[in-house]
Design an enzyme around this catalytic site. Structure first.
Site, PDB file in Angstrom:
ATOM      1  N   HIS A  61       0.817  -1.215   0.000  1.00 17.69           N
ATOM      2  CA  HIS A  61       0.000   0.000   0.000  1.00 17.69           C
ATOM      3  C   HIS A  61       0.847   1.259   0.000  1.00 17.69           C
ATOM      4  O   HIS A  61       0.385   2.334  -0.383  1.00 17.69           O
ATOM      5  CB  HIS A  61      -0.916   0.038   1.231  1.00 17.69           C
ATOM      6  CG  HIS A  61      -1.780  -1.157   1.382  1.00 17.69           C
ATOM      7  ND1 HIS A  61      -2.733  -1.496   0.449  1.00 17.69           N
ATOM      8  CD2 HIS A  61      -1.847  -2.119   2.345  1.00 17.69           C
ATOM      9  CE1 HIS A  61      -3.358  -2.607   0.839  1.00 17.69           C
ATOM     10  NE2 HIS A  61      -2.834  -3.008   1.980  1.00 17.69           N
ATOM     11  N   HIS A  89       5.755   7.213   6.074  1.00 13.36           N
ATOM     12  CA  HIS A  89       5.444   6.574   4.794  1.00 13.36           C
ATOM     13  C   HIS A  89       4.996   7.649   3.804  1.00 13.36           C
ATOM     14  O   HIS A  89       4.836   8.810   4.177  1.00 13.36           O
ATOM     15  CB  HIS A  89       4.351   5.508   4.985  1.00 13.36           C
ATOM     16  CG  HIS A  89       3.057   6.091   5.438  1.00 13.36           C
ATOM     17  ND1 HIS A  89       2.718   6.200   6.766  1.00 13.36           N
ATOM     18  CD2 HIS A  89       2.040   6.672   4.743  1.00 13.36           C
ATOM     19  CE1 HIS A  89       1.546   6.799   6.866  1.00 13.36           C
ATOM     20  NE2 HIS A  89       1.113   7.110   5.648  1.00 13.36           N
ATOM     21  N   HIS A  91       2.647   8.950   0.209  1.00 13.32           N
ATOM     22  CA  HIS A  91       1.528   8.823  -0.720  1.00 13.32           C
ATOM     23  C   HIS A  91       1.894   9.551  -2.006  1.00 13.32           C
ATOM     24  O   HIS A  91       2.359  10.691  -1.978  1.00 13.32           O
ATOM     25  CB  HIS A  91       0.256   9.433  -0.133  1.00 13.32           C
ATOM     26  CG  HIS A  91      -0.195   8.736   1.117  1.00 13.32           C
ATOM     27  ND1 HIS A  91      -1.120   7.717   1.114  1.00 13.32           N
ATOM     28  CD2 HIS A  91       0.172   8.908   2.411  1.00 13.32           C
ATOM     29  CE1 HIS A  91      -1.304   7.291   2.361  1.00 13.32           C
ATOM     30  NE2 HIS A  91      -0.533   7.996   3.174  1.00 13.32           N
ATOM     31  N   GLU A  95      -2.351  13.317  -0.623  1.00 13.48           N
ATOM     32  CA  GLU A  95      -3.737  13.097  -0.171  1.00 13.48           C
ATOM     33  C   GLU A  95      -4.418  14.425   0.148  1.00 13.48           C
ATOM     34  O   GLU A  95      -5.556  14.659  -0.243  1.00 13.48           O
ATOM     35  CB  GLU A  95      -3.741  12.195   1.063  1.00 13.48           C
ATOM     36  CG  GLU A  95      -3.136  10.841   0.777  1.00 13.48           C
ATOM     37  CD  GLU A  95      -3.665   9.757   1.683  1.00 13.48           C
ATOM     38  OE1 GLU A  95      -3.391   9.815   2.898  1.00 13.48           O
ATOM     39  OE2 GLU A  95      -4.354   8.846   1.173  1.00 13.48           O
ATOM     40  N   HIS A 108       4.001  11.236   5.400  1.00 17.36           N
ATOM     41  CA  HIS A 108       3.294  11.183   6.688  1.00 17.36           C
ATOM     42  C   HIS A 108       4.235  10.702   7.783  1.00 17.36           C
ATOM     43  O   HIS A 108       4.756   9.585   7.702  1.00 17.36           O
ATOM     44  CB  HIS A 108       2.085  10.247   6.592  1.00 17.36           C
ATOM     45  CG  HIS A 108       0.962  10.834   5.802  1.00 17.36           C
ATOM     46  ND1 HIS A 108      -0.064  10.096   5.286  1.00 17.36           N
ATOM     47  CD2 HIS A 108       0.715  12.139   5.470  1.00 17.36           C
ATOM     48  CE1 HIS A 108      -0.910  10.910   4.659  1.00 17.36           C
ATOM     49  NE2 HIS A 108      -0.446  12.148   4.745  1.00 17.36           N
ATOM     50  N   THR A 192      -6.083   7.572   6.896  1.00 13.11           N
ATOM     51  CA  THR A 192      -6.589   7.628   5.517  1.00 13.11           C
ATOM     52  C   THR A 192      -6.658   6.256   4.860  1.00 13.11           C
ATOM     53  O   THR A 192      -6.947   6.164   3.665  1.00 13.11           O
ATOM     54  CB  THR A 192      -5.726   8.564   4.649  1.00 13.11           C
ATOM     55  OG1 THR A 192      -4.410   8.007   4.546  1.00 13.11           O
ATOM     56  CG2 THR A 192      -5.655   9.970   5.227  1.00 13.11           C
TER      57      THR A 192
HETATM   58  S1  BO1 Z   1      -2.194   7.689   7.586  1.00 16.74           S
HETATM   59  O1  BO1 Z   1      -1.072   8.481   8.007  1.00 16.74           O
HETATM   60  O2  BO1 Z   1      -3.490   8.230   7.925  1.00 16.74           O
HETATM   61  N1  BO1 Z   1      -2.126   7.481   6.007  1.00 16.74           N
HETATM   62  C1  BO1 Z   1      -2.041   6.159   8.361  1.00 16.74           C
HETATM   63  C2  BO1 Z   1      -2.846   5.120   7.982  1.00 16.74           C
HETATM   64  C3  BO1 Z   1      -2.695   3.877   8.611  1.00 16.74           C
HETATM   65  C4  BO1 Z   1      -1.729   3.710   9.583  1.00 16.74           C
HETATM   66  C5  BO1 Z   1      -0.953   4.773   9.956  1.00 16.74           C
HETATM   67  C6  BO1 Z   1      -1.088   5.992   9.348  1.00 16.74           C
HETATM   68  N2  BO1 Z   1      -1.475   2.520  10.174  1.00 16.74           N
HETATM   69  C7  BO1 Z   1      -2.103   1.313   9.880  1.00 16.74           C
HETATM   70  C8  BO1 Z   1      -1.040   0.261   9.925  1.00 16.74           C
HETATM   71  C9  BO1 Z   1      -1.681  -1.085   9.770  1.00 16.74           C
HETATM   72  C10 BO1 Z   1      -2.752  -1.260  10.798  1.00 16.74           C
HETATM   73  C11 BO1 Z   1      -3.744  -0.121  10.731  1.00 16.74           C
HETATM   74  C12 BO1 Z   1      -4.744  -0.284  11.826  1.00 16.74           C
HETATM   75  O3  BO1 Z   1      -3.074   1.103  10.848  1.00 16.74           O
HETATM   76  O4  BO1 Z   1      -0.150   0.454   8.861  1.00 16.74           O
HETATM   77  O5  BO1 Z   1      -0.707  -2.087   9.938  1.00 16.74           O
HETATM   78  O6  BO1 Z   1      -3.455  -2.474  10.597  1.00 16.74           O
HETATM   79  O7  BO1 Z   1      -5.126   0.853  12.422  1.00 16.74           O
HETATM   80 ZN    ZN Z   2      -0.481   8.147   5.143  1.00 11.87          ZN
END
Ligand code: BO1
Ligand code: ZN
Length: 249
Positions: A61, A89, A91, A95, A108, A192
């Site tokens: 992802h 990480h 995007h 976003e 992020h 997100t």
């Molecule tokens: S973000 O910064 O909003 N794009 C974002 C989105 C998801 C996560 C962190 C930041 N974390 C994810 C983990 C997954 C887990 C999931 C559950 O959260 O990467 O491994 O399953 O909340």
């Molecule tokens: Zn993110």
């Protein structure tokens, strides 16, 4: 299905069973004219100036970076607590849009509230997570500060979810923030990606960083089990009753 993606039969329109659906979903379009100018205080980036070794994973992802060693902390800026950097990480494309403009890349920096045992516990609480978002805009020259991440992204770009690859060069997280890291937009939102938990205080840095087209193309060539992960942004969500704040000194 627990499978999800960014287009076609697993795209964001099909996430409804996987996602929280409340009134504070992310990302959003930031309308600068509507942002409320207020003194929210400066964010304090603690140990961001250290050089860290770390590793990357291609989870299908995104490309995610984990740093080794001492914890990195974020506080100040009207935050109720100290937040620990969990991972960072990317995007591609961005976003968050600003006045409708979508930049080619968004970083992020994901932190969790140290009152909670870990990241996953923190996602269950409304002040549990802080994500600092940095937007990158096209420039004719390579951004040298992305080099440790990009050279390792090339290595993991075709090993989906398998292994972590250690970065060959150390990374100084402060260099991935704009020079003015005290001016930002902030609002209350969500993760997100599924489960889209509504636990995130978002800080979108006002100043953008440069990136070359060749560098963005390294991300655009990342592979997952369905082929090339050509983009990985969630479309904009309704702002609803929310207000975006703009930090003013
Ligand atoms: S973000 O910064 O909003 N794009 C974002 C989105 C998801 C996560 C962190 C930041 N974390 C994810 C983990 C997954 C887990 C999931 C559950 O959260 O990467 O491994 O399953 O909340
Ligand atoms: Zn993110």
């Amino acid at each position: 299905a627990s499978e999800w993606g960014y287009w076609g039969k697993y795209g964001p329109k099909t996430w409804s069973e996987l996602c929280a659906t409340g009134k504070r979903q992310s990302p959003i379009d930031i309308v600068t004219e509507d942002a409320i100018r207020i003194d929210l205080g400066a964010l304090k980036f603690d140990r961001y100036d250290f050089a860290f070794s770390g590793s990357l994973i291609n989870n299908g992802h995104t490309i995610q970076v984990k740093l080794d060693g001492v914890p990195i902390h974020l506080s100040g800026g009207s935050l109720p607590s100290v937040y620990v950097l969990e991972q960072m990480h990317f995007h591609w494309s961005a976003e968050h849009t600003v006045d409708g403009v979508r930049d080619p890349l968004e970083l992020h920096l994901v932190h969790y509230n140290n009152q909670y045992a870990n990241f996953s516990e923190a996602t269950q609480h409304e002040n549990g997570i802080v994500v600092v978002a940095v937007l990158f805009e096209f420039n004719n020259y390579d951004n040298p500060d992305l080099m440790p991440i990009l050279e390792t992204t090339k290595i993991v770009s075709n090993w989906v979810g398998k292994n972590m690859a250690q970065m060959r060069n150390k990374l100084i997280p402060l260099l991935l923030l704009p020079k003015d890291h005290t001016t930002y937009y902030s609002y209350e939102g969500s993760l997100t990606t599924p489960g889209c938990q509504e636990s995130v205080m978002w800080f979108v840095m006002t100043e953008k960083l440069p990136i070359s087209e060749a560098q963005v193309n390294v991300f655009r060539h990342v592979q997952n089990s369905n082929g090339t992960l050509k983009y990985n942004y969630r479309p904009k969500q309704e702002l609803g009753n929310r207000k975006v704040h703009h930090r003013l000194e």
